[in-house]
Design a protein around this motif. Structure first.
Motif, mmCIF file in Angstrom:
data_model
loop_
_atom_site.group_PDB
_atom_site.id
_atom_site.type_symbol
_atom_site.label_atom_id
_atom_site.label_comp_id
_atom_site.label_asym_id
_atom_site.label_seq_id
_atom_site.Cartn_x
_atom_site.Cartn_y
_atom_site.Cartn_z
ATOM 1 N N SER A 128 5.188 -10.174 5.596
ATOM 2 C CA SER A 128 5.332 -9.326 6.770
ATOM 3 C C SER A 128 5.306 -10.165 8.043
ATOM 4 O O SER A 128 4.865 -11.308 8.033
ATOM 5 C CB SER A 128 4.210 -8.288 6.796
ATOM 6 O OG SER A 128 2.964 -8.932 6.866
ATOM 7 N N THR B 178 -0.215 -1.737 12.901
ATOM 8 C CA THR B 178 -0.350 -1.161 11.566
ATOM 9 C C THR B 178 -0.736 -2.291 10.613
ATOM 10 O O THR B 178 -0.257 -3.409 10.753
ATOM 11 C CB THR B 178 0.979 -0.574 11.048
ATOM 12 O OG1 THR B 178 2.052 -1.339 11.573
ATOM 13 C CG2 THR B 178 1.123 0.875 11.399
ATOM 14 N N GLN C 136 -4.702 -1.949 -1.436
ATOM 15 C CA GLN C 136 -5.037 -0.524 -1.527
ATOM 16 C C GLN C 136 -6.150 -0.246 -2.527
ATOM 17 O O GLN C 136 -6.623 0.879 -2.633
ATOM 18 C CB GLN C 136 -3.791 0.293 -1.903
ATOM 19 C CG GLN C 136 -2.700 0.334 -0.829
ATOM 20 C CD GLN C 136 -1.818 -0.918 -0.825
ATOM 21 O OE1 GLN C 136 -1.786 -1.671 -1.795
ATOM 22 N NE2 GLN C 136 -1.138 -1.171 0.283
ATOM 23 N N ILE D 102 6.744 2.536 4.718
ATOM 24 C CA ILE D 102 6.769 2.328 3.264
ATOM 25 C C ILE D 102 6.034 3.475 2.575
ATOM 26 O O ILE D 102 4.950 3.861 2.996
ATOM 27 C CB ILE D 102 6.068 0.994 2.892
ATOM 28 C CG1 ILE D 102 6.767 -0.174 3.564
ATOM 29 C CG2 ILE D 102 5.966 0.838 1.383
ATOM 30 C CD1 ILE D 102 7.749 -0.917 2.726
ATOM 31 N N HIS D 103 6.644 4.027 1.571
ATOM 32 C CA HIS D 103 5.963 5.043 0.761
ATOM 33 C C HIS D 103 5.700 4.444 -0.611
ATOM 34 O O HIS D 103 6.561 3.766 -1.158
ATOM 35 C CB HIS D 103 6.834 6.287 0.609
ATOM 36 C CG HIS D 103 7.110 6.943 1.921
ATOM 37 N ND1 HIS D 103 6.324 7.949 2.427
ATOM 38 C CD2 HIS D 103 8.056 6.686 2.851
ATOM 39 C CE1 HIS D 103 6.790 8.298 3.619
ATOM 40 N NE2 HIS D 103 7.834 7.546 3.907
ATOM 41 N N SER D 104 4.531 4.687 -1.140
ATOM 42 C CA SER D 104 4.256 4.086 -2.442
ATOM 43 C C SER D 104 3.461 5.029 -3.323
ATOM 44 O O SER D 104 2.823 5.965 -2.825
ATOM 45 C CB SER D 104 3.489 2.780 -2.264
ATOM 46 O OG SER D 104 2.106 3.028 -2.252
ATOM 47 N N THR E 31 -4.330 -7.507 5.842
ATOM 48 C CA THR E 31 -4.304 -6.458 4.816
ATOM 49 C C THR E 31 -5.719 -6.003 4.470
ATOM 50 O O THR E 31 -5.912 -4.959 3.869
ATOM 51 C CB THR E 31 -3.615 -6.929 3.509
ATOM 52 O OG1 THR E 31 -4.361 -8.018 2.957
ATOM 53 C CG2 THR E 31 -2.176 -7.361 3.754
ATOM 54 N N SER F 118 6.089 -1.404 8.437
ATOM 55 C CA SER F 118 5.123 -1.207 7.341
ATOM 56 C C SER F 118 4.741 0.263 7.200
ATOM 57 O O SER F 118 4.536 0.758 6.088
ATOM 58 C CB SER F 118 3.852 -2.017 7.592
ATOM 59 O OG SER F 118 4.168 -3.365 7.731
ATOM 60 N N GLU G 222 7.595 -5.202 7.160
ATOM 61 C CA GLU G 222 7.695 -5.859 5.858
ATOM 62 C C GLU G 222 9.071 -6.519 5.762
ATOM 63 O O GLU G 222 10.070 -5.968 6.230
ATOM 64 C CB GLU G 222 7.528 -4.850 4.717
ATOM 65 C CG GLU G 222 6.227 -4.059 4.771
ATOM 66 C CD GLU G 222 4.975 -4.919 4.630
ATOM 67 O OE1 GLU G 222 5.001 -5.891 3.846
ATOM 68 O OE2 GLU G 222 3.971 -4.614 5.310
ATOM 69 N N PHE H 151 1.560 -3.957 4.665
ATOM 70 C CA PHE H 151 1.457 -3.197 3.434
ATOM 71 C C PHE H 151 1.015 -4.045 2.245
ATOM 72 O O PHE H 151 0.271 -3.612 1.395
ATOM 73 C CB PHE H 151 2.780 -2.518 3.128
ATOM 74 C CG PHE H 151 2.651 -1.504 2.043
ATOM 75 C CD1 PHE H 151 1.983 -0.317 2.285
ATOM 76 C CD2 PHE H 151 3.149 -1.750 0.784
ATOM 77 C CE1 PHE H 151 1.829 0.622 1.289
ATOM 78 C CE2 PHE H 151 2.997 -0.825 -0.219
ATOM 79 C CZ PHE H 151 2.341 0.371 0.027
#
Ligand code: FE2
Ligand code: FE2
Lengths: 327, 134
Positions: free
Chosen positions: B56, A323, A39, B90-92, A104, B87, B40, A326
């Motif tokens: 993942s 997706t 991120q 997910i909250h971040s 990613t 995935s 994940e 993460f």
């Protein structure tokens, strides 16, 4: 497993210049030894080179499983068969971990797989050579995996979090690959005269690809200095090759085996290994598609893709969207 | 391509490939390859420990994600339980807020190590002993 021998792409002149303030922040983070996470903001070139590197690493794991997979049915004895099955399964698992890490950064797995199948993407050169006998399999399991470990341990100290995490798991599994390879190698080396001859033959065949494994000596370009600074490239090809030769040449020699290179020796003054001209033109020939097994490997991979299509389509949910993983 | 393929496979040292009789269809790439969701994976090594994020997997649904997660993350290591979560779910807090975890305020009052007593007790004992000696 995977070697260096990785050729980073040329800098993209059409890329957007990076915001100097964010770039400074990014470089400061790397200098502090902190990891970059998906991120985070990152320079355009950092993302681009990492995608290429990790993707190529993933492809190498998949393609590397082919020459060994071919020997599962002919592995001598039940224990060797079990070990080889487990190792091949690990290698395919490594590819999955690495594809996830590359994803990613924003390239989808489907795109990576398609680029491999179309021949656009590269993978480690060493897998474009045939494993002719069981002795070749022991040389791969011992020496090629050992070389891969040198490279992967170096890369695991890089700056990109997801790649480092994947490599940590991979390195843990590689130690078993090396051990089972060494075990099979020593079994031949300490066996009958015929077994020793077979092993020596295989070493002779694999010596040059192994020297090629870490890639040609690096150039000192600004570009490659930047990749080192960003901890994308962790050690020079020559450094890694030297580290490998230093650790493993003695282990082969002590078994009374030889290398087909009269110039191979360690300089006692500098501690550097010297080797005869490994013909880098051949390296480039093979990486550009003209090796003994390039077409066969790609063909085998395409066959697997075709044969698996129906089941992937049968369990697919058409509503689904890809997706980005993460972490 | 096809003729070349067949020739190659029959000369391969791989017995699996030698057995293959390919039909005269050319290999083609899918324009829209199967796109699967990512999940994940959280792995618990032993009962009583936390589930830890380990990576993942790609899967068409949660059930298949668990099958792949088992194969990928539990085939070697000890495992008591596995979780998968899409995935996208997910909250971040994200790294752009990272500085809110940093603080200039002294926080040792929150930590056990912020309370050091042994030297006080030692000094007290010494002073008592000193008194009784004199
Ligand atoms: Fe390996
Ligand atoms: Fe591997």
């Amino acid at each position: 497993m995977y070697g260096g021998g990785y050729v980073f792409c040329e800098p993209d002149v059409h890329g957007q210049p990076d915001d100097p303030e964010r770039l400074a922040e990014f470089e400061a983070r790397i200098d502090r030894g902190e990891k970059i996470e998906p991120q985070d903001w990152m320079p355009y070139e950092y993302r681009r080179q990492l995608i290429r590197l990790i993707e190529q690493h993933a492809h190498s794991e998949i393609m590397g499983a082919l020459p060994e997979g071919a020997w599962i049915t002919r592995a001598p004895g039940f224990k060797r068969k079990l070990a080889l099955i487990a190792k091949v399964q690990d290698e395919v698992g490594h590819a999955q971990l690495l594809y996830s890490a590359a994803e990613t950064l924003g390239k989808s797995r489907a795109d990576m797989v398609n680029d491999l199948l179309s021949g656009k993407s590269k993978y480690s050169n060493v897998f474009n050579y045939p494993a002719k006998t069981w002795a070749d399999v022991t040389v791969i399991g011992f020496l090629i995996d050992a070389a891969a470990i040198v490279n992967q341990v170096a890369n695991s100290k890089g700056s990109y979090g997801p790649y480092c995490r994947a490599l940590e798991r991979i390195c843990y599994e590689e130690s078993f690959h090396l051990k089972q390879g060494y075990d099979a190698f020593v079994a031949l080396a300490t066996g009958t005269k015929r077994q020793r001859e077979m092993l020596q033959d295989a070493i002779n065949r694999w010596y040059r690809p192994i020297i090629h494994f870490f890639g040609p000596p690096d150039n000192e370009s600004v570009h490659s200095k930047q990749l080192m600074r960003w901890k994308v490239k962790m050690a020079s090809n020559d450094e890694m090759r030297n580290q490998f030769l230093d650790a493993y040449v003695p282990k082969v020699l002590e078994l009374g085996l030889t290398f087909p290179d009269p110039e191979l020796r360690k300089d006692p003054q500098t501690g550097r290994w010297h080797y005869g001209d490994p013909d880098w033109a051949e390296f480039y020939r093979v990486i550009n598609g003209d090796g003994p097994c390039n077409a066969e490997r790609l063909s085998a991979r395409r066959l697997a893709e075709e044969n698996g299509r129906w089941i992937r389509q049968a369990i697919m949910n058409p509503q689904q969207k890809f997706t980005i993983p993460f972490a | 391509m096809e003729t070349a393929d067949r020739h190659l496979l029959s000369t391969s040292v791989d017995p699996r490939l030698q057995r293959v009789q390919r039909h005269a269809t050319e290999f083609h790439l899918l324009e829209q390859p199967e796109e699967w969701q990512t999940f994940e994976v959280f792995h618990q090594r032993r009962r009583g420990e936390h589930h830890v994020h380990v990576g993942s997997v790609h899967a068409p649904d949660a059930e298949m994600a668990l099958v792949f997660a088992k194969e990928q993350f539990a085939r070697r290591q000890q495992c008591a339980s596995l979780w998968v979560v899409a995935s996208a779910h997910i909250h971040s807090l994200g790294y752009q807020n990272e500085d809110m975890f940093a603080t200039t305020t002294e926080k040792t009052y929150r930590e056990a190590s912020g309370y050091r007593l042994r030297h006080k007790i030692q000094a007290y004992k010494q002073s008592v002993q000193h008194e009784s000696n004199s």
